[in-house]
Motif scaffolding. Structure first.
Motif, PDB file in Angstrom:
ATOM      1  N   GLY A  27       0.811  -1.208   0.000  1.00 30.99           N
ATOM      2  CA  GLY A  27       0.000   0.000   0.000  1.00 30.99           C
ATOM      3  C   GLY A  27       0.842   1.253   0.000  1.00 30.99           C
ATOM      4  N   ALA A  28       0.151   2.380  -0.010  1.00 26.46           N
ATOM      5  CA  ALA A  28       0.818   3.670  -0.122  1.00 26.46           C
ATOM      6  C   ALA A  28       1.673   3.996   1.088  1.00 26.46           C
ATOM      7  N   ASP A  29       1.273   3.584   2.269  1.00 28.79           N
ATOM      8  CA  ASP A  29       2.028   3.906   3.481  1.00 28.79           C
ATOM      9  C   ASP A  29       2.643   2.659   4.103  1.00 28.79           C
ATOM     10  N   GLU A  30       3.214   1.834   3.266  1.00 27.50           N
ATOM     11  CA  GLU A  30       4.006   0.716   3.757  1.00 27.50           C
ATOM     12  C   GLU A  30       5.117   0.468   2.755  1.00 27.50           C
ATOM     13  N   GLY A  31       6.166  -0.107   3.245  1.00 27.90           N
ATOM     14  CA  GLY A  31       7.301  -0.408   2.384  1.00 27.90           C
ATOM     15  C   GLY A  31       8.061  -1.571   2.958  1.00 27.90           C
ATOM     16  N   TYR A  47      17.347   3.079   7.053  1.00 20.73           N
ATOM     17  CA  TYR A  47      17.014   4.347   7.687  1.00 20.73           C
ATOM     18  C   TYR A  47      16.243   5.207   6.692  1.00 20.73           C
ATOM     19  N   ALA A  48      15.141   5.781   7.145  1.00 20.76           N
ATOM     20  CA  ALA A  48      14.332   6.640   6.282  1.00 20.76           C
ATOM     21  C   ALA A  48      13.797   7.820   7.084  1.00 20.76           C
ATOM     22  N   GLN A  49      13.362   8.835   6.358  1.00 22.24           N
ATOM     23  CA  GLN A  49      12.685   9.972   6.966  1.00 22.24           C
ATOM     24  C   GLN A  49      11.216   9.915   6.559  1.00 22.24           C
ATOM     25  N   ILE A  50      10.345  10.023   7.540  1.00 21.38           N
ATOM     26  CA  ILE A  50       8.909  10.114   7.297  1.00 21.38           C
ATOM     27  C   ILE A  50       8.504  11.550   7.602  1.00 21.38           C
ATOM     28  N   THR A  51       7.872  12.209   6.639  1.00 25.19           N
ATOM     29  CA  THR A  51       7.404  13.577   6.857  1.00 25.19           C
ATOM     30  C   THR A  51       5.886  13.556   7.018  1.00 25.19           C
ATOM     31  N   CYS A  52       5.435  14.083   8.148  1.00 19.62           N
ATOM     32  CA  CYS A  52       4.004  14.201   8.427  1.00 19.62           C
ATOM     33  C   CYS A  52       3.581  15.651   8.208  1.00 19.62           C
ATOM     34  N   PHE A  53       2.435  15.837   7.515  1.00 22.20           N
ATOM     35  CA  PHE A  53       1.983  17.178   7.191  1.00 22.20           C
ATOM     36  C   PHE A  53       0.465  17.193   7.031  1.00 22.20           C
ATOM     37  N   ASP A  54      -0.090  18.378   7.092  1.00 22.62           N
ATOM     38  CA  ASP A  54      -1.536  18.558   6.905  1.00 22.62           C
ATOM     39  C   ASP A  54      -1.839  18.508   5.410  1.00 22.62           C
ATOM     40  N   ASN A  55      -2.555  17.483   4.987  1.00 19.95           N
ATOM     41  CA  ASN A  55      -2.944  17.340   3.576  1.00 19.95           C
ATOM     42  C   ASN A  55      -4.400  17.747   3.354  1.00 19.95           C
ATOM     43  N   GLY A  56      -4.944  18.477   4.306  1.00 18.84           N
ATOM     44  CA  GLY A  56      -6.345  18.873   4.247  1.00 18.84           C
ATOM     45  C   GLY A  56      -7.189  18.132   5.265  1.00 18.84           C
ATOM     46  N   ASN A  57      -6.653  17.048   5.820  1.00 17.73           N
ATOM     47  CA  ASN A  57      -7.365  16.293   6.859  1.00 17.73           C
ATOM     48  C   ASN A  57      -7.062  16.796   8.260  1.00 17.73           C
ATOM     49  N   GLY A  58      -6.141  17.752   8.361  1.00 22.31           N
ATOM     50  CA  GLY A  58      -5.739  18.292   9.658  1.00 22.31           C
ATOM     51  C   GLY A  58      -4.263  18.046   9.902  1.00 22.31           C
ATOM     52  N   PRO A  59      -3.692  18.778  10.852  1.00 21.05           N
ATOM     53  CA  PRO A  59      -2.274  18.615  11.150  1.00 21.05           C
ATOM     54  C   PRO A  59      -1.997  17.258  11.801  1.00 21.05           C
ATOM     55  N   ALA A  60      -0.815  16.747  11.549  1.00 22.28           N
ATOM     56  CA  ALA A  60      -0.419  15.480  12.162  1.00 22.28           C
ATOM     57  C   ALA A  60      -0.224  15.669  13.660  1.00 22.28           C
ATOM     58  N   ASP A  61      -0.628  14.678  14.414  1.00 21.68           N
ATOM     59  CA  ASP A  61      -0.391  14.648  15.858  1.00 21.68           C
ATOM     60  C   ASP A  61       0.677  13.608  16.188  1.00 21.68           C
ATOM     61  N   GLY A 111       3.788  15.600  16.243  1.00 19.75           N
ATOM     62  CA  GLY A 111       3.181  16.601  15.381  1.00 19.75           C
ATOM     63  C   GLY A 111       3.686  16.547  13.956  1.00 19.75           C
ATOM     64  N   ASN A 112       3.466  17.627  13.212  1.00 19.48           N
ATOM     65  CA  ASN A 112       3.965  17.739  11.849  1.00 19.48           C
ATOM     66  C   ASN A 112       5.490  17.743  11.862  1.00 19.48           C
ATOM     67  N   GLY A 113       6.083  17.348  10.728  1.00 15.14           N
ATOM     68  CA  GLY A 113       7.531  17.424  10.596  1.00 15.14           C
ATOM     69  C   GLY A 113       8.147  16.097  10.227  1.00 15.14           C
ATOM     70  N   VAL A 114       9.476  16.029  10.363  1.00 14.83           N
ATOM     71  CA  VAL A 114      10.250  14.877   9.929  1.00 14.83           C
ATOM     72  C   VAL A 114      10.546  13.948  11.108  1.00 14.83           C
ATOM     73  N   GLY A 144      -1.279  13.720   5.762  1.00 14.22           N
ATOM     74  CA  GLY A 144      -0.156  13.648   4.839  1.00 14.22           C
ATOM     75  C   GLY A 144       1.031  12.855   5.363  1.00 14.22           C
ATOM     76  N   THR A 145       1.521  11.923   4.532  1.00 15.73           N
ATOM     77  CA  THR A 145       2.616  11.038   4.912  1.00 15.73           C
ATOM     78  C   THR A 145       3.519  10.822   3.706  1.00 15.73           C
ATOM     79  N   ASP A 146       4.782  11.224   3.809  1.00 13.06           N
ATOM     80  CA  ASP A 146       5.771  10.985   2.754  1.00 13.06           C
ATOM     81  C   ASP A 146       6.976  10.267   3.342  1.00 13.06           C
ATOM     82  N   ILE A 147       7.654   9.470   2.514  1.00 17.35           N
ATOM     83  CA  ILE A 147       8.864   8.763   2.958  1.00 17.35           C
ATOM     84  C   ILE A 147      10.014   9.089   2.018  1.00 17.35           C
ATOM     85  N   ASN A 148      11.211   9.156   2.593  1.00 19.51           N
ATOM     86  CA  ASN A 148      12.443   9.365   1.850  1.00 19.51           C
ATOM     87  C   ASN A 148      13.488   8.412   2.426  1.00 19.51           C
TER      88      ASN A 148
END
Length: 153
Positions: A27-31, A47-61, A111-114, A144-148
């Protein structure tokens, strides 16, 4: 010497092909991948960075994640997951080698961020794994969830 090299090469090719085939189904949020395909590096780490952000559903907690060991069972060979953000950290292990069931989920409230996500194993031997990760709002809504991926060796 040659048969040993060929054996390691064929195992690596098989594990890579299996991983690529599985990655297409994830899925989109698994690797997932194979930690140490040759089975010779005791301290193999991803090792990866996960970035959490508000994608319109609200800020990440918080960031929620678990890990699954999909390899054949090997006594004392486990996969571990560590989440870090700021001055906070939490970890979990899939405590049953190769049962294909996930670890308990862990939550890091930052919260939001890396966030930093680290995967490793406890001994020599290849381990195929999947990490399921999701940034969520205070009400538990997916946001919002992105991985690098930064390192995988």
């Amino acid at each position: 010497m040659q048969p040993n090299i060929l054996k390691k090469l064929s195992i690596s090719i098989f594990m890579l092909a299996y991983t690529i085939g599985y990655a297409q189904l994830s899925g989109a949020d698994e690797g997932g991948a194979v930690l140490d395909p040759t089975g010779t590096v005791r301290n193999f780490t991803g090792y990866a960075q996960i970035t959490c952000f508000d994608n319109g559903n609200g800020p990440a907690d918080y960031l929620e994640a678990d890990i699954i060991d999909l390899s054949a069972p090997v006594e004392h060979l486990l996969v571990n997951l560590l989440l870090l953000k700021g001055d906070r950290a939490i970890s979990v292990s899939d405590t049953v080698s190769g049962d294909a069931n996930p670890s308990p989920p862990i939550i890091l409230q930052g919260g939001n961020g890396v966030y930093l996500l680290v995967v490793n194993k406890t001994d020599v031997g290849p381990r195929q794994f999947i990490v399921d990760y999701h940034c969520k709002t205070a009400t538990g809504a997916h946001t919002g969830t992105d991985i690098n991926v930064k390192q995988f060796e």
